[in-house]
Design an enzyme around this catalytic site. Structure first.
Site, PDB file in Angstrom:
ATOM      1  N   ASP A 255       0.869  -1.177   0.000  1.00  0.00           N
ATOM      2  CA  ASP A 255       0.000   0.000   0.000  1.00  0.00           C
ATOM      3  C   ASP A 255       0.906   1.228   0.000  1.00  0.00           C
ATOM      4  OD1 ASP A 255      -1.720   2.087   0.451  1.00  0.00           O
ATOM      5  OD2 ASP A 255      -2.698   1.201   2.201  1.00  0.00           O
ATOM      6  N   VAL A 256       0.970   1.938  -1.123  1.00  0.00           N
ATOM      7  CA  VAL A 256       1.921   3.046  -1.246  1.00  0.00           C
ATOM      8  C   VAL A 256       1.531   4.259  -0.418  1.00  0.00           C
ATOM      9  CG1 VAL A 256       2.727   2.334  -3.527  1.00  0.00           C
ATOM     10  CG2 VAL A 256       0.821   3.965  -3.334  1.00  0.00           C
TER      11      VAL A 256
ATOM     12  N   ALA B 140      -6.844   9.848  -7.902  1.00  0.00           N
ATOM     13  CA  ALA B 140      -7.475  11.037  -7.335  1.00  0.00           C
ATOM     14  C   ALA B 140      -8.950  10.742  -7.166  1.00  0.00           C
ATOM     15  CB  ALA B 140      -7.279  12.247  -8.249  1.00  0.00           C
TER      16      ALA B 140
ATOM     17  N   TYR C 271      -8.469  16.866 -16.293  1.00  0.00           N
ATOM     18  CA  TYR C 271      -7.360  16.193 -15.615  1.00  0.00           C
ATOM     19  C   TYR C 271      -7.090  16.810 -14.243  1.00  0.00           C
ATOM     20  CZ  TYR C 271      -3.340  13.038 -15.818  1.00  0.00           C
ATOM     21  OH  TYR C 271      -2.453  12.002 -15.600  1.00  0.00           O
TER      22      TYR C 271
ATOM     23  N   LYS D 153       0.927  14.984 -11.271  1.00  0.00           N
ATOM     24  CA  LYS D 153       1.900  14.495 -12.251  1.00  0.00           C
ATOM     25  C   LYS D 153       3.045  15.494 -12.424  1.00  0.00           C
ATOM     26  CE  LYS D 153       0.135  10.520 -13.635  1.00  0.00           C
ATOM     27  NZ  LYS D 153       0.814   9.239 -13.402  1.00  0.00           N
TER      28      LYS D 153
ATOM     29  N   ILE E 227      -4.182   6.303 -23.703  1.00  0.00           N
ATOM     30  CA  ILE E 227      -4.462   4.884 -23.896  1.00  0.00           C
ATOM     31  C   ILE E 227      -5.641   4.527 -23.002  1.00  0.00           C
ATOM     32  CG2 ILE E 227      -3.571   2.536 -23.569  1.00  0.00           C
ATOM     33  CD1 ILE E 227      -0.794   3.578 -24.186  1.00  0.00           C
TER      34      ILE E 227
ATOM     35  N   THR F  70      -6.899   3.078 -20.502  1.00  0.00           N
ATOM     36  CA  THR F  70      -6.651   2.382 -19.240  1.00  0.00           C
ATOM     37  C   THR F  70      -7.804   2.663 -18.278  1.00  0.00           C
ATOM     38  OG1 THR F  70      -5.467   4.267 -18.304  1.00  0.00           O
ATOM     39  CG2 THR F  70      -4.163   2.637 -19.532  1.00  0.00           C
TER      40      THR F  70
ATOM     41  N   ALA G 141      -7.556   4.138 -15.421  1.00  0.00           N
ATOM     42  CA  ALA G 141      -7.400   5.505 -14.915  1.00  0.00           C
ATOM     43  C   ALA G 141      -7.926   6.535 -15.915  1.00  0.00           C
ATOM     44  CB  ALA G 141      -5.929   5.782 -14.614  1.00  0.00           C
TER      45      ALA G 141
END
Length: 259
Positions: A69-70, A100, A160, A167, A196, A198, A200
């Site tokens: 778990d980061v 987020a 975003y 980021k 892409i 994904t 996210a």
């Protein structure tokens, strides 16, 4: 080619595989084809179930799968201690983790909550620092750490929002980590991947519009694939990029060069 890459039988930690469309999974496939040993981490039991099923239905092999778990320093330390006991030395880390709260992506950026801002930064940016700190003692032969970024780090991409700011912090962290870890022969770079489909990406309201715009205006007149991002990541993890650190490498059909 494998001899030039020099990743065969070396150990790489892959963090952030959500499903078969994940950028991290693309990196895993490229590393696997080059003969590398793969170590996967997951955050929760649900993630473990998905990862296990994905590994089982492909020819990709996992040398080790470990919980990590980061958002928790103790969990990170436990994961890398376990990895160290199992494999001894690691030669690379793929950090493909970002998150987020959905309301902070859907609402106007000015309405970002303090809690949401801190959470996005902790998960998407600070986690790279914490992971690098835990990985450094195991990277006794040097190696490479790469993070996954996006153009929204340096330009405004509609929808975003707080993730773009996170980021941006991630890319800056890459450069400072590159400076810190260079004396240990550890290189730190980021891949700025094009749009892409994904998991996210589904959270970005304007995602489909972005895909079409890239197809129309990017120099290559197409979107990039998971395989292309995976292969460039492989190059950045390998001996081929041994003189490169602190860089943001774009894999986006050249879209980033447009004014």
């Amino acid at each position: 080619m494998i001899d030039l890459l020099k990743v065969k039988d070396k150990n790489f930690v892959i963090m952030g595989v959500a499903n078969e469309r994940s950028l991290a999974w693309g990196v895993a496939k490229s590393l696997h084809q080059a003969g590398a040993n793969l170590i996967f981490t997951y955050r929760k039991e649900r993630s473990l179930s998905k990862l296990t099923k994905l590994i089982e239905k492909t020819d990709v092999e996992a040398k080790l799968v470990s919980e990590c778990d980061v958002n928790n320093d103790e969990s990170i330390e436990e994961a890398f201690t376990k990895i160290g006991k199992e494999v001894g030395v690691i030669h690379g880390v793929i950090h493909s983790i970002a998150f987020a709260h959905s309301e902070d992506l859907k609402n106007n950026f000015v309405n970002t909550t303090r809690e949401g801002y801190a959470f996005a930064q902790d998960t998407s940016s600070y986690s790279l620092i914490a992971v690098a700190r835990a990985a450094q003692p195991l990277m006794t032969e040097g190696g490479s750490i790469i993070a996954m970024s996006y153009l929204g780090a340096e330009r405004v991409v509609e929808g975003y929002n707080v993730m773009g700011v996170a980021k941006a912090a991630l890319e800056s962290s890459v450069k400072y980590l590159a400076m810190d870890l260079g004396s240990s022969n550890i290189r730190v770079n980021a891949i700025s991947a094009g749009a892409i489909k994904t998991l996210a990406a589904k959270g970005v309201p304007s995602f489909n519009e972005i895909l079409h715009k890239i197809e129309e205006t990017a120099p290559l007149k197409r979107n990039v694939t998971q395989e292309e991002v995976g292969d460039m990541s492989l190059a950045m993890l390998s001996n081929l990029s041994r003189g490169v650190t602190g860089e943001i490498v774009y894999v986006d059909s050249g879209y980033n060069i447009l004014g």
